[in-house]
Design an enzyme around this catalytic site. Structure first.
Site, PDB file in Angstrom:
ATOM      1  N   SER A 139       0.817  -1.222   0.000  1.00 42.68           N
ATOM      2  CA  SER A 139       0.000   0.000   0.000  1.00 42.68           C
ATOM      3  C   SER A 139       0.845   1.264   0.000  1.00 42.68           C
ATOM      4  O   SER A 139       0.332   2.345  -0.242  1.00 42.68           O
ATOM      5  CB  SER A 139      -0.908   0.022   1.231  1.00 42.68           C
ATOM      6  OG  SER A 139      -1.661  -1.153   1.293  1.00 42.68           O
ATOM      7  N   CYS A 140       2.116   1.131   0.295  1.00 45.38           N
ATOM      8  CA  CYS A 140       3.012   2.281   0.206  1.00 45.38           C
ATOM      9  C   CYS A 140       3.188   2.670  -1.257  1.00 45.38           C
ATOM     10  O   CYS A 140       2.898   1.880  -2.160  1.00 45.38           O
ATOM     11  CB  CYS A 140       4.384   1.948   0.780  1.00 45.38           C
ATOM     12  SG  CYS A 140       4.425   1.768   2.564  1.00 45.38           S
ATOM     13  N   VAL A 141       3.661   3.892  -1.481  1.00 43.42           N
ATOM     14  CA  VAL A 141       3.858   4.363  -2.845  1.00 43.42           C
ATOM     15  C   VAL A 141       5.299   4.834  -3.020  1.00 43.42           C
ATOM     16  O   VAL A 141       5.824   5.561  -2.179  1.00 43.42           O
ATOM     17  CB  VAL A 141       2.896   5.523  -3.193  1.00 43.42           C
ATOM     18  CG1 VAL A 141       3.125   6.002  -4.627  1.00 43.42           C
ATOM     19  CG2 VAL A 141       1.442   5.080  -3.035  1.00 43.42           C
ATOM     20  N   GLY A 143       0.730   1.572  -4.070  1.00 41.00           N
ATOM     21  CA  GLY A 143      -0.632   1.936  -3.664  1.00 41.00           C
ATOM     22  C   GLY A 143      -1.661   0.845  -3.930  1.00 41.00           C
ATOM     23  O   GLY A 143      -2.806   1.123  -4.249  1.00 41.00           O
TER      24      GLY A 143
END
Lengths: 172, 204
Positions: A31-33, A98
């Site tokens: 979910s990190c970008v 993401g």
């Protein structure tokens, strides 16, 4: 993937700017970008591993995690890039990550990945940095390598192979 | 936020997670008829980047079952099994029939159910010991790169702290058909409640 250039892994909440021949890497983005910024003409680039879309709470320290918030990561990355010879007018950006990995329990995953992407896109638009490439969303984790000085981005998932994208502005 | 934790608090957290995981592997033994061994729990205050090292590397394919914990003390529970272990477990649950390459609805549902039973067993034991209600949510399921699977947890914790208090307990069947890891991550804001309950226990 077999080449001898040095690889700099950018961990969660960190950012890294490099010049010369090397690769920036992130393994297992969920979910990190990953916010990538480069000046292809100068052959310099950087990457910020962003966690959160919101505003940093006042009075907290983030010395150890400069890229925790997108709103702080973009100016820091941009400034560091200018410091090594990039020109703001030639800068291009890419966003990777993401994703929403956990399925079937929307209560648990409130779509933080998508919110991260939206916020970063808005910040790039405010800063008039063109978004050259966006590989975001979906339900799979991603690993990426960003090769400098040519500004070549390579991304893979567990179920797919490597895909390459040139951020140089010419033919990819 | 965690810096002020004393060694005796960390030891106490280790002890309660041992009791929780012990109850969970008892359930696992009953389901699979395999002898399941537990490692001594590790309680660590980690910077974010090091959480995934114990999972075999950031790109290792793993099954992740994620639960929120509600009740008297909040937090998250993540049950992680390497992909071959998830398949080994399925083979045992489905009486030795080899699992398909891609996991279907039935396999995913079975793994979620196993996760439910293990997490409930873990929390029931801790709950009974500390006299705090700990209720797991329904599970969320992912099968992907290890680092990507733990991302969501780290993001949540990042909103309140730059470090993660991770109580990890590893288990394995003695015949090597499966192994896995419990990650109990108390909400930083709930740590006080847990420690107070432990303190009460000490003076009983």
């Amino acid at each position: 993937m077999e080449d001898n250039r040095p690889v700099h892994t950018v961990f969660i909440g960190q950012l890294c700017v490099q010049t010369g021949s090397c690769s920036l890497a992130v393994y297992g983005l969920g979910s990190c970008v990953a916010l990538l910024l480069c000046d292809p003409e100068a052959g310099v680039g950087g990457l910020a591993h962003v966690l959160l879309p919101g505003e940093p709470p006042p009075g907290t320290e983030r010395a150890g995690l400069p890229a925790k918030y997108g709103v702080e990561a973009l100016p820091s990355l941009s400034k560091a890039l200018v410091g090594v010879g990039a020109r703001p007018a030639r800068m291009r950006a890419a966003l990777v990550g993401g994703a929403r990995l956990f399925q079937g329990a929307e209560l648990l995953d409130t779509g933080i990945g998508a919110r991260n992407v939206e916020r970063l896109k808005a910040l790039l638009a405010e800063g008039a940095v063109p978004l050259a490439l966006e590989l975001t969303g979906g339900s799979q984790g991603r690993t990426l390598r960003f090769d400098l000085p040519e500004c070549l981005l390579r991304v893979r998932t567990l179920r797919g192979g490597w895909e390459s994208f040139g951020l140089g502005g010419g033919a990819a | 936020m965690f810096k002020q934790m004393k060694d005796e608090d960390l030891d106490a957290l280790k002890e309660i997670s041992n009791i929780g995981a012990g109850n969970a592997v008892t359930a696992l033994h009953q389901m699979t008829h395999r002898v399941v061994t537990l490692e001594v729990p590790a309680v660590n205050v980690l910077p974010f980047s090091s959480v995934v090292e114990t999972l075999g590397g950031p790109e290792e394919e793993v099954l992740g079952l994620f639960f929120r914990i509600y009740g008297g003390s909040r937090g998250n529970m993540l049950l992680v099994l390497p992909r071959p272990s998830a398949e080994g477990l399925l083979a045992l649950l489905f009486n030795g029939s080899t699992p398909r390459r891609a996991l279907g609805e039935m396999e995913i549902s079975a793994l979620k159910e196993v996760g439910n039973i293990l997490t409930s067993s873990y929390l029931t034991a801790v709950s009974a010991l500390l006299n705090i209600a700990l209720i797991p949510s329904i599970p969320a399921f992912a099968m992907d790169m290890a680092q990507a699977v733990v991302d969501l947890l780290l993001i949540e914790l990042a909103e309140v702290s730059d470090q993660a208090l991770v109580i990890q307990t590893d288990f394995a069947s003695r015949d090597h058909s499966f192994s896995g890891h419990f990650f109990f991550l108390p909400d930083p804001r709930s740590i006080e409640t847990l420690l107070a309950a432990i303190e009460k226990l000490r003076h009983r």
